[in-house]
Design a protein around this motif. Structure first.
Motif, PDB file in Angstrom:
ATOM      1  N   ARG A 152       0.860  -1.197   0.000  1.00 45.65           N
ATOM      2  CA  ARG A 152       0.000   0.000   0.000  1.00 45.65           C
ATOM      3  C   ARG A 152       0.887   1.234   0.000  1.00 45.65           C
ATOM      4  NH1 ARG A 152      -4.609  -2.214  -0.522  1.00 45.65           N
ATOM      5  NH2 ARG A 152      -5.354  -3.782   0.900  1.00 45.65           N
ATOM      6  N   GLY A 153       0.435   2.266  -0.722  1.00 45.93           N
ATOM      7  CA  GLY A 153       1.211   3.492  -0.784  1.00 45.93           C
ATOM      8  C   GLY A 153       0.325   4.721  -0.727  1.00 45.93           C
ATOM      9  N   ARG A 154       0.868   5.774  -0.161  1.00 44.48           N
ATOM     10  CA  ARG A 154       0.203   7.070  -0.112  1.00 44.48           C
ATOM     11  C   ARG A 154       1.284   8.114  -0.312  1.00 44.48           C
ATOM     12  NH1 ARG A 154      -4.465   9.487   1.806  1.00 44.48           N
ATOM     13  NH2 ARG A 154      -5.283   7.520   2.520  1.00 44.48           N
ATOM     14  N   GLY A 155       1.049   8.993  -1.276  1.00 40.72           N
ATOM     15  CA  GLY A 155       2.042  10.011  -1.567  1.00 40.72           C
ATOM     16  C   GLY A 155       1.403  11.248  -2.146  1.00 40.72           C
ATOM     17  N   VAL A 156       2.214  12.033  -2.837  1.00 41.31           N
ATOM     18  CA  VAL A 156       1.759  13.318  -3.357  1.00 41.31           C
ATOM     19  C   VAL A 156       2.131  13.435  -4.829  1.00 41.31           C
ATOM     20  CG1 VAL A 156       1.956  15.825  -3.115  1.00 41.31           C
ATOM     21  CG2 VAL A 156       2.055  14.372  -1.086  1.00 41.31           C
ATOM     22  N   LEU A 157       1.189  13.982  -5.599  1.00 41.72           N
ATOM     23  CA  LEU A 157       1.418  14.328  -6.991  1.00 41.72           C
ATOM     24  C   LEU A 157       1.545  15.844  -7.037  1.00 41.72           C
ATOM     25  CD1 LEU A 157       1.434  13.282  -9.984  1.00 41.72           C
ATOM     26  CD2 LEU A 157      -0.978  13.903 -10.025  1.00 41.72           C
ATOM     27  N   TYR A 158       2.702  16.327  -7.497  1.00 43.60           N
ATOM     28  CA  TYR A 158       2.964  17.763  -7.579  1.00 43.60           C
ATOM     29  C   TYR A 158       2.820  18.213  -9.024  1.00 43.60           C
ATOM     30  CZ  TYR A 158       5.322  16.720  -3.168  1.00 43.60           C
ATOM     31  OH  TYR A 158       5.622  16.286  -1.905  1.00 43.60           O
ATOM     32  N   GLY A 159       2.087  19.278  -9.247  1.00 40.75           N
ATOM     33  CA  GLY A 159       1.918  19.863 -10.577  1.00 40.75           C
ATOM     34  C   GLY A 159       1.435  21.280 -10.386  1.00 40.75           C
ATOM     35  N   ALA A 160       0.372  21.655 -11.097  1.00 38.38           N
ATOM     36  CA  ALA A 160      -0.224  22.976 -10.900  1.00 38.38           C
ATOM     37  C   ALA A 160      -0.718  23.109  -9.461  1.00 38.38           C
ATOM     38  CB  ALA A 160      -1.362  23.186 -11.883  1.00 38.38           C
ATOM     39  N   SER A 161      -1.068  21.966  -8.868  1.00 33.52           N
ATOM     40  CA  SER A 161      -1.448  21.920  -7.453  1.00 33.52           C
ATOM     41  C   SER A 161      -0.951  20.586  -6.898  1.00 33.52           C
ATOM     42  CB  SER A 161      -2.967  22.044  -7.293  1.00 33.52           C
ATOM     43  OG  SER A 161      -3.607  20.952  -7.919  1.00 33.52           O
ATOM     44  N   GLU A 162      -1.059  20.424  -5.585  1.00 34.69           N
ATOM     45  CA  GLU A 162      -0.676  19.155  -4.961  1.00 34.69           C
ATOM     46  C   GLU A 162      -1.919  18.317  -4.752  1.00 34.69           C
ATOM     47  OE1 GLU A 162       1.618  19.563  -1.415  1.00 34.69           O
ATOM     48  OE2 GLU A 162       3.049  20.914  -2.356  1.00 34.69           O
ATOM     49  N   GLU A 163      -1.811  17.027  -5.062  1.00 30.53           N
ATOM     50  CA  GLU A 163      -2.921  16.104  -4.876  1.00 30.53           C
ATOM     51  C   GLU A 163      -2.407  14.833  -4.207  1.00 30.53           C
ATOM     52  OE1 GLU A 163      -5.588  15.598  -8.266  1.00 30.53           O
ATOM     53  OE2 GLU A 163      -4.511  17.228  -9.255  1.00 30.53           O
ATOM     54  N   THR A 164      -3.220  14.270  -3.335  1.00 28.79           N
ATOM     55  CA  THR A 164      -2.873  13.018  -2.680  1.00 28.79           C
ATOM     56  C   THR A 164      -3.106  11.856  -3.637  1.00 28.79           C
ATOM     57  OG1 THR A 164      -3.447  13.906  -0.524  1.00 28.79           O
ATOM     58  CG2 THR A 164      -3.415  11.510  -0.721  1.00 28.79           C
ATOM     59  N   VAL A 165      -2.188  10.916  -3.629  1.00 32.98           N
ATOM     60  CA  VAL A 165      -2.280   9.704  -4.430  1.00 32.98           C
ATOM     61  C   VAL A 165      -2.336   8.528  -3.465  1.00 32.98           C
ATOM     62  CG1 VAL A 165      -1.147   8.269  -6.158  1.00 32.98           C
ATOM     63  CG2 VAL A 165      -0.855  10.743  -6.235  1.00 32.98           C
ATOM     64  N   VAL A 166      -3.314   7.643  -3.649  1.00 34.78           N
ATOM     65  CA  VAL A 166      -3.441   6.449  -2.818  1.00 34.78           C
ATOM     66  C   VAL A 166      -3.362   5.236  -3.744  1.00 34.78           C
ATOM     67  CG1 VAL A 166      -4.911   5.180  -1.209  1.00 34.78           C
ATOM     68  CG2 VAL A 166      -4.879   7.683  -1.163  1.00 34.78           C
ATOM     69  N   CYS A 167      -2.453   4.314  -3.433  1.00 33.46           N
ATOM     70  CA  CYS A 167      -2.205   3.167  -4.317  1.00 33.46           C
ATOM     71  C   CYS A 167      -2.175   1.857  -3.539  1.00 33.46           C
ATOM     72  CB  CYS A 167      -0.856   3.319  -5.014  1.00 33.46           C
ATOM     73  SG  CYS A 167      -0.628   4.817  -5.961  1.00 33.46           S
TER      74      CYS A 167
END
Length: 175
Positions: A45-60
């Motif tokens: 299981r993973g939880r992290g951050v996607l950085y771009g125009a804004s930050e979004e949480t990613v759950v995998c």
């Protein structure tokens, strides 16, 4: 600034999961290489951050299972801002190429093969691709997955060639 559409985010997630693991041709591997691949079998299981125009949480989540011969199969899914991405593939040591290889297909039309190498007590896979987004804009895609005995760490980046805008994800996985 380029806006990142759902397909671009899905491609980023595909790369993320791919870089989180990756058909490969038949392989005959040394017992130690097979044992190393099989040591990752299980639920991650993973939880992290996607950085771009804004930050979004990613759950995998990622499941690795015993495949045919000396291969390890994987299936994964990531969720981000209402978008789901699934990937599937196989990890193997390919004796003919004298290297570890990971291959992946996804529901975001992203496919690729990454080359892996031993690093300490784990494996590192690197992928570099060039692709286009849904609007035909050129993208450079880079992914790295570090498979360690107790965790997996994924870093993934998409860069628009023309503008230099980027999308970067970092997700640590644990059992």
């Amino acid at each position: 600034m380029t806006t990142f559409g759902s397909l671009t985010r899905a491609a980023a997630l595909a790369g993320l999961l791919f870089s989180a693991i990756a058909g490969v041709t038949p392989a005959v591997a040394a017992p130690a290489d097979v044992a190393l691949l099989q040591s990752y079998i299980g639920e991650w299981r993973g939880r992290g951050v996607l950085y771009g125009a804004s930050e979004e949480t990613v759950v995998c989540r990622l499941t690795l299972t015993q495949g045919n011969q000396d291969k390890v199969n994987y299936n994964g899914r990531c969720a981000l801002a209402g978008t789901n991405l699934s990937v599937a593939g196989t990890l193997a040591y390919v004796e003919a190429n004298r290297r570890f290889e990971a291959a992946m297909t996804s529901n975001a039309t992203f496919t690729g093969i990454a080359v892996g190498q031993k690093r300490g007590s784990g494996l590192i896979f690197n992928l570099r691709e060039r692709d286009q987004d849904e609007e035909g804009k050129d993208l450079n895609i880079a992914a790295q997955i570090q498979l360690n005995p107790e965790d997996i760490h994924v870093t993934f980046e998409v860069v628009y060639v023309e503008s230099g805008d980027s999308l970067r994800a970092e997700v640590p996985f644990s059992r």
